[in-house]
Design an enzyme around this catalytic site. Structure first.
Site, PDB file in Angstrom:
ATOM      1  CE  LYS A 130     -56.788 101.045  12.067  1.00 23.03           C
ATOM      2  NZ  LYS A 130     -55.191 101.964  12.103  1.00 23.03           N
ATOM      3  CE1 TYR A 142     -65.755  75.857  33.248  1.00 24.39           C
ATOM      4  CE2 TYR A 142     -65.521  78.307  32.452  1.00 24.39           C
ATOM      5  CZ  TYR A 142     -65.523  76.648  32.712  1.00 24.39           C
ATOM      6  OH  TYR A 142     -66.842  76.475  31.150  1.00 24.39           O
TER       7      TYR A 142
HETATM    8  C1  LIG Z   1     -54.937 102.698  12.949  1.00 25.96           C
HETATM    9  C2  LIG Z   1     -54.734 103.834  12.129  1.00 25.96           C
HETATM   10  C3  LIG Z   1     -55.153 105.774  12.720  1.00 25.96           C
HETATM   11  C4  LIG Z   1     -56.093 105.947  12.852  1.00 25.96           C
HETATM   12  O1  LIG Z   1     -55.765 106.087  14.150  1.00 25.96           O
HETATM   13  P1  LIG Z   1     -55.496 106.274  15.677  1.00 25.96           P
HETATM   14  O2  LIG Z   1     -54.835 106.289  16.701  1.00 25.96           O
HETATM   15  O3  LIG Z   1     -56.864 105.257  15.876  1.00 25.96           O
HETATM   16  O4  LIG Z   1     -56.762 107.826  15.404  1.00 25.96           O
HETATM   17  C5  LIG Z   1     -54.294 106.135  11.221  1.00 25.96           C
HETATM   18  N1  LIG Z   1     -53.230 105.801  10.235  1.00 25.96           N
HETATM   19  C6  LIG Z   1     -52.725 104.484  10.398  1.00 25.96           C
HETATM   20  C7  LIG Z   1     -51.361 104.091   9.475  1.00 25.96           C
HETATM   21  C8  LIG Z   1     -53.280 103.555  11.251  1.00 25.96           C
HETATM   22  O5  LIG Z   1     -52.361 102.436  11.325  1.00 25.96           O
END
Ligand SMILES: *Cc1c(COP(=O)(O)O)cnc(C)c1O
Length: 395
Positions: A67, A288
């Site tokens: 993702k 800045y």
């Molecule tokens: C992002 C996510 C994961 C992965 O989790 P990590 O802590 O990044 O390994 C798994 N399940 C869901 C529903 C998520 O949103």
């Protein structure tokens, strides 16, 4: 040193590819973005991380979450590396992300847990992507499309984010069993997500697991027979009873964020070039609002990377980079596009490469240090590495 001394720049030199009628326009079309900054992604680190998880979880399926463009690492290449490392399927927050990767030709099994496109069941079915159902309304919407799509039912077990609450569960599974018998959908999984795995809180994690086990038992009693049950994320793998679930969903750990300390390697190294070197003098302020004033004469290097590229503004005052064989302080505020680095009396030349963060193997800062400096998560820094930063894949 001129811009064209860089091998990376030479690859896209206007004269190298013919250039077209107007050399300036041809150059603009093929700007060597690596000249300012690039993120080098070590695909072997991604494979190594999956193999490391596999050693801790030999018995079930590994879903690699790609993702948010693989946490900023680039989904197409990261997905391939994760599959090469032994991942069995790919996970996405949004169905649209899964469809986009499918459109690049990726054929691996996929699961997405937020249905963010119209006629989502039809699109998911057409492209063989498993989807999630979070509650009764959602289930009925999927069934109404009558596609036979694969569904994983999400159970609320304590996170209070997505998922079906306990009071609705018995009705949901009864309807799901009926829709399945009619062929409108197929219940392929039952799952939930942990609230405290990142804190390595075994007690709360066990309570969530107990609730999910109860929900699975109710679903089985209602006639469902899910092929997959899954609860753990990266840090949860070491907390849950692996005998209870036959799939894990790994995100952060795939890219090297090592919350449970199991020997994962950071895959991304963020580098940027020194664009200017100059002397500055005692009493002067830098960047800045002059939050950094010079106690003695020094040499400053300008590096073309800033908060628009994902460097957290809040890290100013603490941040360091690796340049000229040493760690150096970032002098003053982080600008949108640039930072200044204090070199003391050391010599660095324009065109040298600074490492903003990497695996830490040479002494360079890691993304974990940047996260601590900025009071944020490694996840947020990785996901924020901007579109101006070219990704280059090695190994
Ligand atoms: C992002 C996510 C994961 C992965 O989790 P990590 O802590 O990044 O390994 C798994 N399940 C869901 C529903 C998520 O949103």
């Amino acid at each position: 040193m001129s811009a064209y001394d860089s091998p990376a720049a030479a690859e896209t030199h206007p004269h190298a590819d013919g250039g077209g009628a107007d050399p300036t326009l041809a150059f603009a079309r093929a700007i060597p973005t690596v000249y300012a900054a690039e993120a080098i992604v070590d695909l072997e680190a991604i494979r190594h991380n999956i193999r490391t998880f596999r050693a801790h979880y030999p018995q079930g399926k590994i879903m690699a979450a790609v993702k948010a463009d693989a946490f900023g690492h680039g989904a197409p290449a990261s997905a391939k590396a994760a599959l090469e490392g032994g991942a069995d399927l790919l996970g996405f927050a949004r169905l649209s992300e899964a469809l986009q990767l499918r459109a690049t030709g990726e054929e691996a099994p996929m699961f997405a847990w937020l249905n963010d496109v119209p006629d989502f069941a039809r699109h998911a079915r057409a492209h063989d992507i498993d989807i999630s159902v979070s509650g009764l309304e959602n289930l009925r919407a999927v069934a109404a499309e009558d596609t036979g799509v694969n569904v994983h039912l999400e159970v609320e077990t304590g996170l209070n984010r997505g998922g079906t609450v306990a009071a609705e569960w018995a009705v949901l599974v009864a309807e799901a069993a009926r829709f399945e018998a009619e062929g409108a959908l197929q219940i392929r999984g039952i799952w939930s997500h942990l609230s405290h795995a990142g804190d390595l809180d075994a007690e709360r994690t066990r309570a969530q697991s107990d609730r999910l086990q109860e929900a699975i038992a109710i679903a089985r009693a209602a006639g469902l027979n899910p092929e997959f049950t899954h609860l753990a994320n990266s840090s949860g793998v070491s907390l849950i009873d692996p005998a209870l679930y036959n799939m894990v969903r790994l995100g952060a750990g795939v890219y090297g964020i090592d919350e449970a300390g199991i020997g994962l390697r950071h895959a991304m190294t963020l580098t940027a070039r020194v664009m200017q070197v100059k002397r500055a003098f005692a009493g002067e302020g830098v960047s800045y609002s002059h939050t950094y004033t010079l106690e003695r004469d020094t040499t400053l290097a300008l590096i073309a990377v800033g908060y628009a590229d994902g460097l957290p503004w809040a890290a100013a005052g603490k941040a360091e980079v690796w340049l000229g064989g040493k760690r150096r302080r970032v002098a003053g505020r982080i600008s949108m596009d640039q930072i200044m680095v204090d070199l003391g009396d050391d010599a660095v030349v324009e065109g040298d490469t600074a490492i903003l963060f990497g695996p830490g193997s040479q002494g360079e800062p890691t993304v974990s240090e940047w996260a601590a400096w900025a009071g944020t998560l490694e996840h947020e820094i990785y996901c924020g590495i901007g579109a101006r930063i070219k990704r280059r894949y090695i190994n």
